[in-house]
Scaffold this active site. Structure first.
Site, PDB file in Angstrom:
ATOM      1  N   HIS A 148       0.622  -1.212  -0.030  1.00  0.00           N
ATOM      2  CA  HIS A 148      -0.088  -0.116  -0.116  1.00  0.00           C
ATOM      3  C   HIS A 148       0.715   1.274  -0.004  1.00  0.00           C
ATOM      4  O   HIS A 148       0.476   2.033   0.773  1.00  0.00           O
ATOM      5  CB  HIS A 148      -0.994  -0.002   1.263  1.00  0.00           C
ATOM      6  CG  HIS A 148      -2.005  -0.907   1.271  1.00  0.00           C
ATOM      7  ND1 HIS A 148      -2.422  -1.491  -0.167  1.00  0.00           N
ATOM      8  CD2 HIS A 148      -2.384  -1.642   2.142  1.00  0.00           C
ATOM      9  CE1 HIS A 148      -3.513  -2.325   0.316  1.00  0.00           C
ATOM     10  NE2 HIS A 148      -3.688  -2.499   1.592  1.00  0.00           N
ATOM     11  N   HIS A 219      -9.718   2.037   0.659  1.00  0.00           N
ATOM     12  CA  HIS A 219      -9.637   0.841   1.582  1.00  0.00           C
ATOM     13  C   HIS A 219     -10.611   0.876   2.908  1.00  0.00           C
ATOM     14  O   HIS A 219     -10.483   0.611   4.058  1.00  0.00           O
ATOM     15  CB  HIS A 219      -8.013   0.745   2.395  1.00  0.00           C
ATOM     16  CG  HIS A 219      -7.821  -0.630   2.743  1.00  0.00           C
ATOM     17  ND1 HIS A 219      -8.307  -1.485   3.744  1.00  0.00           N
ATOM     18  CD2 HIS A 219      -6.700  -1.399   2.289  1.00  0.00           C
ATOM     19  CE1 HIS A 219      -8.016  -2.577   3.751  1.00  0.00           C
ATOM     20  NE2 HIS A 219      -6.755  -2.675   3.184  1.00  0.00           N
ATOM     21  N   GLU A 355     -11.480  -3.720  -2.262  1.00  0.00           N
ATOM     22  CA  GLU A 355     -10.443  -2.903  -2.743  1.00  0.00           C
ATOM     23  C   GLU A 355     -10.459  -3.086  -4.138  1.00  0.00           C
ATOM     24  O   GLU A 355     -10.068  -4.328  -4.756  1.00  0.00           O
ATOM     25  CB  GLU A 355      -9.209  -2.941  -2.273  1.00  0.00           C
ATOM     26  CG  GLU A 355      -9.093  -2.915  -0.706  1.00  0.00           C
ATOM     27  CD  GLU A 355      -8.093  -3.830  -0.142  1.00  0.00           C
ATOM     28  OE1 GLU A 355      -6.795  -3.380  -0.246  1.00  0.00           O
ATOM     29  OE2 GLU A 355      -8.346  -4.649   0.619  1.00  0.00           O
TER      30      GLU A 355
HETATM   31  C1  GLA Z   1      -4.926  -5.214   2.488  1.00  0.00           C
HETATM   32  C2  GLA Z   1      -4.126  -6.445   2.586  1.00  0.00           C
HETATM   33  C3  GLA Z   1      -4.208  -7.107   3.827  1.00  0.00           C
HETATM   34  C4  GLA Z   1      -3.990  -6.277   5.047  1.00  0.00           C
HETATM   35  C5  GLA Z   1      -5.051  -5.171   5.002  1.00  0.00           C
HETATM   36  C6  GLA Z   1      -4.598  -4.178   5.909  1.00  0.00           C
HETATM   37  O1  GLA Z   1      -6.122  -5.473   2.380  1.00  0.00           O
HETATM   38  O2  GLA Z   1      -4.461  -7.273   1.391  1.00  0.00           O
HETATM   39  O3  GLA Z   1      -3.582  -8.305   3.908  1.00  0.00           O
HETATM   40  O4  GLA Z   1      -2.821  -6.125   5.191  1.00  0.00           O
HETATM   41  O5  GLA Z   1      -4.821  -4.439   3.843  1.00  0.00           O
HETATM   42  O6  GLA Z   1      -4.548  -4.911   7.369  1.00  0.00           O
END
Ligand code: GLA
Length: 389
Positions: A148, A219, A355
């Site tokens: 991210h 997110h 997402e």
């Molecule tokens: C994303 C990732 C997950 C986790 C979340 C935050 O969705 O794919 O593995 O890291 O963010 O906790």
């Protein structure tokens, strides 16, 4: 008077005082944001969203549509803080998890509650890729990968914000050349709009001055039953994807695209999130539940790519996107370490994320749709979460 109403009453007085004693800031903006922010939770004292970070001011902005649906968004990381949606009796439910203050978001950073994610949403294997023959290295914040956007992704930046009308908030941010290791100065615009057909539409735009990679997403963690109403395991889900991208134990795609048929990933027919979440399937084990990219059969705004129903409120969310993939994450890493805006802990699987994005690790997987952006090109994509009762 229930606890929440009581806290709102107390906070109203506190907020009025804050407005009266804040001479250095634009009173109209603050008055609206603080007053409205009270609606959204038990804020500590009154100033939860008013902060200066690296010289830039954060606020909470509220947008509303003609049917009374409301969203609150902060320009700190472009987080969608709350989203009030009517159920079939007209009762409003806040369907996203979020924090009650900027400090809350800073602490809960690694969970990305409602955040705007960039420059690259999802994982890049070992924080490394090659572009036009040059090597680039990212911060490893999710061992052994970069997740991210790295150490300080777009979710931790203070964006410039402008309400262009009552229903629309425009956020802009300029990411410098080599910020978090990514080449090119990237100018980004993210627009949140509450439409009159009860959708929150998020539009993304970006341009660069050097070749780079971009994968922007939101997110939000949804709980269509509302915070404090248990896990999301009985939510009913349908995802229009015949295939998904299996991952290794570090959640990096193996590179294969495999059919969902006969696996816990088959949401082409409706199933509850919980039905197969503890299956012995190896992929479920790798994700500790669902944390996988679904290869969408169709994208665009004609048919939803996913539909989810809250079992307690009956609220239905339909996801539309122009993106080719959907990371469905069932809140497996939630562990109660953070307090959410109405006072509940963020307990295991009390929220799920959808997402919309390009596939994880695309810069290292040439067979996946490309995430490259070159000077002169415009990155443009839209996603819509639409609510029905
Ligand atoms: C994303 C990732 C997950 C986790 C979340 C935050 O969705 O794919 O593995 O890291 O963010 O906790």
């Amino acid at each position: 008077m229930n606890l929440r109403n009581l806290s709102l009453t107390i906070l109203t007085a506190g907020a009025a005082m804050l407005v009266a004693f804040s001479p250095s800031v634009n009173k109209t903006t603050i008055a609206t944001s603080v007053k409205d922010s009270i609606i959204y939770g038990k804020l500590p004292a009154d100033s939860g969203f008013e902060k200066t970070i690296k010289g830039k001011q954060t606020h909470l902005f509220v947008v509303k549509n003609k049917n009374g649906m409301e969203a609150a968004i902060t320009n700190y990381g472009g987080h969608l803080v709350s989203l009030l949606v009517p159920d079939h009796e007209g009762k409003m439910t806040d369907v996203v998890l979020g924090c009650g203050s900027i400090d809350g978001y800073v602490k809960a950073g690694a969970s990305y509650y409602g955040a705007t994610i960039g420059r690259y949403g999802n994982r890049i294997a070992k924080g490394h890729f090659t572009l036009d023959g040059k090597d680039y290295t990212m911060f490893i914040n999710n061992r052994p990968n970069s997740l991210h956007g790295g150490k300080e992704g777009f979710d931790r930046k203070v964006w410039d914000a402008k309400k262009t009308d009552n229903q629309t908030l425009e956020l802009t941010y300029v990411s410098k050349d080599m910020e978090e290791g990514y080449p090119g100065t990237l100018s980004v615009k993210v627009v949140y709009k509450l439409t009159n057909n009860n959708a929150v539409k998020i539009s993304y735009e970006a341009t660069t001055d050097k070749i780079t990679v971009v994968n922007l997403t939101n997110h939000s963690y949804f709980n269509l039953n509302g915070e404090s109403n248990g896990t999301i395991l009985n939510h009913i889900v349908q995802i229009d994807a015949d295939n998904y991208t299996p991952v290794d134990a570090t959640l990096i795609p193996t590179g294969k695209i495999e059919p969902v048929k006969g696996t816990p990933f088959d949401f082409t027919v409706t199933a509850t999130i919980g039905a197969n979440i503890n299956d012995t399937n190896e992929q479920i084990k790798n994700g500790k539940g669902y944390d996988h990219n679904f290869v969408l059969n169709k994208h665009g705004f004609t048919t939803p790519v996913a539909t989810v129903k809250g079992d307690k409120t009956g609220i239905v969310m339909k996801v539309y996107t122009e993106e080719p993939g959907l990371q469905f994450y069932s809140g497996n890493f939630m562990g109660g370490a953070n307090t959410m805006k109405y006072g509940e802990k963020d307990k295991h699987r009390t929220g799920f994320a959808m997402e919309t994005q390009h596939f994880p690790d695309s810069p290292n997987q040439p067979q996946f749709p490309a995430t490259t952006l070159r000077p002169g090109q415009i990155y443009k994509t839209q996603t819509m979460y639409k609510f029905e009762k």
